[in-house]
Design a protein around this motif. Structure first.
Motif, PDB file in Angstrom:
ATOM      1  N   PHE A  82      55.100 -28.328  32.724  1.00 15.52           N
ATOM      2  CA  PHE A  82      54.329 -27.308  33.157  1.00 15.52           C
ATOM      3  C   PHE A  82      54.038 -27.136  34.638  1.00 15.52           C
ATOM      4  CE2 PHE A  82      53.449 -26.462  28.629  1.00 15.52           C
ATOM      5  CZ  PHE A  82      52.562 -25.557  28.539  1.00 15.52           C
ATOM      6  N   PHE A 132      55.190 -23.488  36.508  1.00 18.27           N
ATOM      7  CA  PHE A 132      54.090 -22.554  37.165  1.00 18.27           C
ATOM      8  C   PHE A 132      54.252 -22.757  38.720  1.00 18.27           C
ATOM      9  CE2 PHE A 132      52.361 -22.683  33.132  1.00 18.27           C
ATOM     10  CZ  PHE A 132      52.013 -21.408  32.996  1.00 18.27           C
ATOM     11  N   GLY A 140      47.982 -23.321  28.115  1.00 12.89           N
ATOM     12  CA  GLY A 140      47.981 -24.640  28.663  1.00 12.89           C
ATOM     13  C   GLY A 140      46.923 -25.694  28.090  1.00 12.89           C
ATOM     14  N   VAL A 178      48.516 -25.840  34.563  1.00 18.65           N
ATOM     15  CA  VAL A 178      48.813 -24.529  34.882  1.00 18.65           C
ATOM     16  C   VAL A 178      48.658 -24.278  36.449  1.00 18.65           C
ATOM     17  CG1 VAL A 178      48.446 -22.146  34.801  1.00 18.65           C
ATOM     18  CG2 VAL A 178      48.580 -23.811  32.679  1.00 18.65           C
TER      19      VAL A 178
END
Length: 463
Positions: free
Chosen positions: A123, A127, A147, A165
């Motif tokens: 993740f 991002f 998330g 995130v």
């Protein structure tokens, strides 16, 4: 009988914001007003300040009786952000009622059983890619529910879901390999080739992601071993992101269709941001349409869609107001004409530092200025022309000056309560600012140490 000792509890975010407004108003009675001469740069087209043109005009205090008015003006100025958050809240409520995201996360969780911590770096990297290429900041709130749902389904902390995130996006935003809103603007004003020096900024990004991963996973392991050490321990459970207990194991046809619409919407969003520089109007319209379509797919009637949308917006309304109240701090400082005074004082302090630590001074100065100028491009327009002559005098390259600016602007984005993107994200996640501060402050300090090391390294290699 002895008196029972009252335990300190973190104040509500609105209380914190109002206290900061009072402090800002009080400061206007002591900090002198002043301003720089501004002109339009012929190369970049940006309105920038003329170095050495600062003139003080004495104090220009804001009356304490104007505080309620300032708060109202803040809401008006932040109306686009507030409306966007309300629509996001309503739209994702329509997605949530289908159970599609929960079902998807549960399926992924089964495949990742025993490998939960692999999700964190994935993740973060994803991002960071969005942040470093298209400067994702306000848009990050859209992805936070996904998330958080993923984190909770994997048995991780709700704060972890938000951090996977937001911390990833801000890390990419700060390194800014191809971020047009900060690095692009700053390099243009400084007269540096656009997006040059990408290699060293890439090293910064890798270092930040490594630190982020270790920090978040360490926090998760601590919470798994000692749940009472969770940042959110003691708060009432939120039902919005809580996965069910394993019912409806398989994703049904309606849920599959909702997921197709959801991820199709996100793909359109990313394309629109990169190709057409979409802003709140286009994003809000896109997600409003997505919510209605997902509601229809889920079998809701028009009245049920309206009721569900209203419930989602209502749940986020109180937190969204903090965005407007926080804008009141900037309005207060702007009305009192003390923002240029603060920037001028910071530049003077850097110029007075010994040459051996002036590079670090530039970085720390940019961080200080970010407390009063929360716009990345706005901060570049004020500080780059102001700091550039000082940098030239001490032999610090313009490239290194831009590096100091981007770290000073980026590191504070997940800490300052005056940042609209942070408060908006907290509103969507329903995480109190005070609790988030406890989680984020140690990481911010680690980033600051990294920033000092990066500045010393930049000077050493002649960046």
């Amino acid at each position: 009988m002895g008196t029972k000792k009252r335990k300190f509890t973190t104040p509500h975010t609105l209380v914190i914001i109002v206290c900061l407004i009072f402090l800002a108003v009080a400061a206007t009675y002591f900090v002198p007003a002043g301003e720089f001469i501004r002109y339009e740069d012929p190369v970049s087209g940006e309105t920038v300040v003329q170095a050495g043109s600062y003139v003080s005009t004495g104090t220009n205090p804001v009356s304490f009786f104007r505080i309620p008015i300032v708060m109202y003006q803040g809401i008006l100025e932040a109306a686009d952000v507030i409306a966007f958050l309300l629509i996001i809240g309503g739209a994702f409520e329509l997605v949530n009622v289908s159970g599609a995201v929960l079902a998807l996360c549960r399926t992924v969780a089964k495949r990742l059983k025993g490998k939960e911590f692999f999700v964190v770096p994935i993740f973060l990297a994803l991002f960071a890619l969005f942040g470093t290429t298209m400067g994702m900041s306000n848009e990050v709130a859209i992805f936070v529910p996904i998330g958080i749902t993923m984190a909770l389904t994997l048995g991780l902390d709700k704060v972890t879901g938000m951090a996977m995130v937001t911390v990833g996006a801000v890390s990419g935003f700060t390194a800014g390999l191809m971020n047009p809103f900060t690095v692009g603007v700053a390099q243009d004003i400084a007269g540096v080739p656009l997006f040059s020096g990408m290699g060293y900024r890439g090293i910064l990004l890798i270092a930040m992601l490594a630190i982020d991963t270790v920090y978040i996973i360490s926090y998760d392991k601590m919470v798994k071993a000692h749940p009472e050490k969770s940042i959110l321990y003691g708060l009432p459970d939120e039902e919005d992101f809580v996965a069910d207990k394993g019912q409806h194991e398989k994703i049904n046809g309606r849920q599959t269709a909702v997921l197709v619409v959801l991820f199709g919407t996100l793909a359109i969003l990313i394309y629109g941001l990169m190709k057409y520089q979409w802003y709140f109007e286009e994003m809000a319209g896109l997600f409003l349409a997505m919510g209605v379509i997902c509601g229809l797919i889920s079998g809701l009637t028009p009245s049920q869609i309206a009721t569900t949308f209203t419930a989602g917006a209502k749940g986020i309304a109180g937190s969204a107001l903090t965005v407007g109240f926080a804008r009141g701090i900037q309005i207060t400082l702007s009305d009192a004409m003390v923002i240029d005074t603060i920037a001028n004082a910071v530049a003077g302090a850097v110029n007075a530092l010994p040459g051996s630590i002036q590079s670090i001074g530039f970085f720390l100065a940019q961080t200080c200025v970010s407390f009063v100028i929360t716009s990345g491009s706005g901060m570049a327009a004020v500080t780059i022309p102001l700091m550039a002559p000082v940098a030239d005098l001490i032999g610090l390259s313009r490239q290194t000056l831009v590096l100091a600016y981007q770290m000073g602007d980026g590191f504070s984005n997940l800490l300052l309560p005056t940042t609209s993107s942070l408060l908006g994200t907290l509103a969507v996640a329903k995480v109190p600012y005070g609790r988030w501060f406890k989680f984020m402050f140690p990481l911010f300090l680690i980033w600051m140490v990294l920033g000092c090391v990066v500045m010393v390294g930049a000077v050493a290699i002649g960046y």
